[in-house]
Structures are given as structure tokens and as C-alpha cells.
Design a protein around this motif. Structure first.
Motif, PDB file in Angstrom:
ATOM      1  N   LYS A  31      39.094  33.215  52.522  1.00  0.00           N
ATOM      2  CA  LYS A  31      39.160  34.576  53.055  1.00  0.00           C
ATOM      3  C   LYS A  31      40.388  35.328  52.556  1.00  0.00           C
ATOM      4  N   ALA A  34      39.864  36.295  48.910  1.00  0.00           N
ATOM      5  CA  ALA A  34      38.892  37.383  48.796  1.00  0.00           C
ATOM      6  C   ALA A  34      39.521  38.713  49.202  1.00  0.00           C
ATOM      7  N   THR A  67      33.879  40.219  43.032  1.00  0.00           N
ATOM      8  CA  THR A  67      34.233  38.817  43.248  1.00  0.00           C
ATOM      9  C   THR A  67      34.711  38.597  44.674  1.00  0.00           C
ATOM     10  N   GLY A  68      35.551  39.510  45.175  1.00  0.00           N
ATOM     11  CA  GLY A  68      36.043  39.386  46.551  1.00  0.00           C
ATOM     12  C   GLY A  68      34.938  39.500  47.577  1.00  0.00           C
ATOM     13  N   MET A  71      32.798  36.363  47.500  1.00  0.00           N
ATOM     14  CA  MET A  71      33.444  35.243  48.178  1.00  0.00           C
ATOM     15  C   MET A  71      33.328  35.381  49.693  1.00  0.00           C
ATOM     16  N   LEU A  72      33.538  36.599  50.223  1.00  0.00           N
ATOM     17  CA  LEU A  72      33.391  36.808  51.664  1.00  0.00           C
ATOM     18  C   LEU A  72      31.950  36.604  52.108  1.00  0.00           C
TER      19      LEU A  72
END
Length: 101
Positions: A31, A34, A67-68, A71-72
């Protein structure tokens, strides 16, 4: 940075890892990493208009943000995919392995 510091005779990977974990511990979790990528994406997109290649600003910012967000999304929708992730523990003693990140 850890792979590089392990090859230098003056730097010990354990010391570098402990220092990085102390100062940048949020980067050791999914987290936190991200959120950092999304923050950097807004910084990149918010550059002034005097950038010579405009599309590159949006492309780079979009990649960071994508990408962030991915990921989340994976962290909250499919936690079993990222459940096996373990932060590196080089340089931490037995008592420090479970220190909060």
C-alpha cells in the motif's frame, strides 16, 4: 540500492537495509509503495508546460499512476496474490524481523 551496496567494500548491505527501513519504511509495503507511485505520478503530470516533449510527461505520469492503482486494486480485490510478499530482512535481528513497515 541493496544489490549495489553489497558489492562495495565500504558498505554493508545489512546497515543499508536497516537505515532504509528506518527512513523509508513505507516503501516496504504494498500500500505504501502504491501510494508513493500515485504521488509521483501527480508530480510528473503537474510539471510546467515548458517541457519539450509534452506527451512524455503524460505517458510517464500515466504509467506511474497505472502501476500504483493496479497495485492497490490487486491488494484489495485479490489479496491472495500479494499475500506471499515478504519485505527484505537483511540486517535485522531475530527481534526486528516483525518490526512495522
Amino acid at each position: 540500492l541493496l544489490w549495489w551496496s553489497g558489492r562495495l567494500p565500504c558498505c554493508d548491505g545489512a546497515k543499508v537495509n536497516r537505515n532504509l527501513r528506518t527512513n523509508f519504511g513505507f516503501m516496504y509495503g504494498v500500500k505504501g509503495r502504491a501510494a508513493y507511485l500515485i504521488f509521483v505520478a501527480f508530480l510528473v503530470i503537474g510539471l510546467k508546460n515548458d517541457v519539450s516533449v509534452q506527451f512524455l510527461r503524460y505517458l510517464t505520469g500515466g504509467c506511474f499512476a497505472g502501476t500504483g492503482v493496479m497495485m492497490l486494486f490487486l491488494h484489495f480485490s485479490k489479496p491472495e496474490l500479494l499475500g506471499t510478499y515478504k519485505a527484505p530482512t537483511t540486517g535485522l535481528g531475530e527481534d526486528d524481523v516483525n518490526m512495522p513497515v
